[in-house]
Design a protein around this motif. Structure first.
Motif: not given
Length: 548
Positions: A207-219, A228-235, A308-315
């Motif tokens: 979903a190219d959503a790593c930035k949005e995931l980081l923004d969401f977690v910081n919020l 395992m396959k999701g490892k590195s999506s979040f620093p 996932v990217k759009l959903v994170l932006i919506q949340m």
């Protein structure tokens, strides 16, 4: 214009710059004519592995394409394509095929045989079908759940004529948003939860959503674990990162959680396999683009079907609208404390001076030598996977390439990491790409070291040579031992194939060898470092009863 030329032209329009292949593949000559590079591997399997990893590291924004010949070529391709299907990786395989009049006889039929390990498998039965089949293929590759596509071109069709002038436009991507009522319910549940937790799968990458995931977690300030396959999506150096889903830190926060937000994962965990499972009595929220993953392996309480990217932006927007935040006091300190205590338990292995070398010492020295922000690490199945996935700290998206979801018993084709490293390097040529292999893995695909040198793909391969199939000594003692390292020398094999190579037997030589290997790779030459290691089948896991 012939059919093969039309296919090559369409690949060019779709932005394909190279195809991986093993001769005699049906479109290689036509690709040459339009300026698409042919990268030839020493086996069909590795050729497809390269295309597969290229798509993964590109997060599906660029599609890896492989082409193989009819009969033996496509038959040899099965493990590579089934692996991509199990891992939900988007790639296009274009296969030759037997002449049309042989259909229905005893010749191998790829369409029938591959229908269960592809998203779609189709045969171009006439020149008129080229445009429709290629358009559908790229549309399916770009939208919905990522998966491989197979197109077969019979050998009597490939040289037939097609109109010289035809109109083909690149296919588009379409991104579905989440239902707004579902968004509102999920955000309220997250804010009302006492100990929420986020579990991240590979869908966040696609979903190219790593930035949005980081923004969401910081919020929202919630602990994060990954598959395992999701490892590195979040620093993993972020204060809210708990890490990859094994070990005491994960067990601690999973056990504590009352709500788990699952992003881009099918939740395919098997309660009977390795005693691994999500704990019961948790509120589960699942966000996924594939409706077939909802409630598939775990009952969920809330679900959002969408990108996932759009959903994170919506949340994020919904949380900002509400104007309410969570009390996350002490969470950062708790994560840091639990992780620090856990690492201390393993530090004797990380700093071991044993001879033969403890593999954890190699990993620790490697991790503290390379620039992790500019490195992509992958590994083979078995002990290298179990050990590296647990402790390598990935700090940038796709800085770690996980594959083979072994927690659910899916395909983990031994030897994948070599082709995967080459595909990753093709996707990110400026990064250091390193694959870790054991004796078993290099035994499967070692001759494709030639491919890296011949095709000018400078990667670093680290071989852990423990003279056995690590971890199998107790289970199958009569079939686990290999020739001792005093006889078997993988660095000599690599040297014979033109690589820079070293054999390292002492712990105090690890760092300097890694630095020399990096220098060679930066100079354009692939490097293999063979470390003589002890068999050490110890890696983090946890029993269901032990922590919850």
């Amino acid at each position: 214009m012939k059919v093969d030329q039309a296919i090559a032209k369409i690949l060019k329009i779709e932005g394909v710059n190279f195809v991986t292949c093993f001769p005699l593949a049906p479109i290689t000559n036509a690709c040459d004519e339009v300026g698409i590079r042919n990268i030839m591997a020493r086996s069909e399997r590795v050729a497809i592995n390269m295309a597969d990893a290229f798509s993964r590291v590109s997060n599906g924004r660029r599609i890896g394409v492989a082409t193989v010949q009819e009969s033996a070529g496509i038959e040899n391709s099965f493990s590579a394509i089934s692996h991509a299907y199990s891992d939900s990786s988007p790639l296009l395989v274009i296969s030759g095929g037997s002449v049309r009049e042989s259909l229905g006889t005893r010749v191998f039929d790829p369409i029938k045989n591959y229908q269960y390990v592809t998203k779609w498998a189709s045969r171009i039965i006439s020149p008129r079908g080229v445009i429709d089949n290629m358009r559908r293929a790229f549309s399916y590759l770009k939208n919905g759940r990522p998966s491989p596509i197979l197109i077969e071109v019979p050998s009597d069709v490939i040289q037939e004529e097609i109109e010289d002038f035809f109109e083909y436009k690149p296919t588009q991507r379409f991104y579905p948003m989440g239902n707004q009522e579902d968004i509102e319910r999920v955000v309220r549940a997250l804010l009302d939860a006492k100990y929420p937790l986020i579990y991240v799968g590979e869908g966040v990458f696609y979903a190219d959503a790593c930035k949005e995931l980081l923004d969401f977690v910081n919020l929202i300030k919630v602990p994060v674990i990954t598959s395992m396959k999701g490892k590195s999506s979040f620093p993993e150096d972020h204060p809210f990162s708990v890490g990859f889903i094994v070990g005491k830190p994960v067990a601690h926060f999973l056990g504590k959680a009352d709500l788990i937000l699952v992003l881009g994962s099918s939740l395919s965990v098997d309660r009977k396999f390795l005693d691994y499972a999500l704990p019961p009595n948790k509120t589960i929220i699942q966000v996924n683009i594939d409706e077939f993953d909802i409630n598939r392996y775990q009952r969920v309480d809330y679900a959002i079907i969408g990108d996932v990217k759009l959903v994170l932006i919506q949340m994020i927007k919904e949380m900002e609208k509400i104007g309410r935040s969570r009390d996350a006091k002490g969470i950062e300190e708790e994560i840091a404390k639990v992780k620090e205590e856990w690492i201390k338990e393993w530090m004797p292995y990380f700093t071991s001076n044993e001879v033969p070398i403890n593999p954890y010492r190699i990993l620790w020295d490697f991790m503290n030598t390379v620039d992790k922000s500019n490195t992509i690490v992958t590994h083979d199945s078995g002990n290298p996977r179990d050990q590296i996935s647990s402790f390598y700290q990935a700090v940038t998206p796709r800085g770690y390439l996980g594959w083979g979801d072994y927690w659910r018993g899916h395909t983990t084709t031994l030897g994948f990491s070599l082709g995967a490293a080459m595909g990753a390097k093709l996707a990110e040529p400026k990064k250091l790409v390193v694959n870790f292999m054991g004796d078993a893995a290099i035994g499967m695909v070692g001759m494709d070291l030639d491919t890296a040198l011949r095709e000018k793909i400078p990667i670093m391969t680290i071989v852990w040579n423990n003279s056995c199939f690590g971890g199998y000594s107790k289970r199958t003692p009569s079939t686990s031992k290999l020739l001792p390292h005093t006889i078997t020398n993988y660095s000599k094999v690599a040297e014979g194939l033109g690589w820079y190579c070293e054999r390292i037997e002492k712990p105090d030589e690890i760092i300097s060898a890694i630095k020399r290997g990096i220098k060679e790779v930066e100079g354009g030459k692939p490097a293999l470092l063979e470390f003589i290691t002890k068999e050490f089948p110890i890696y983090p896991t946890w029993k269901y009863e032990s922590y919850w």
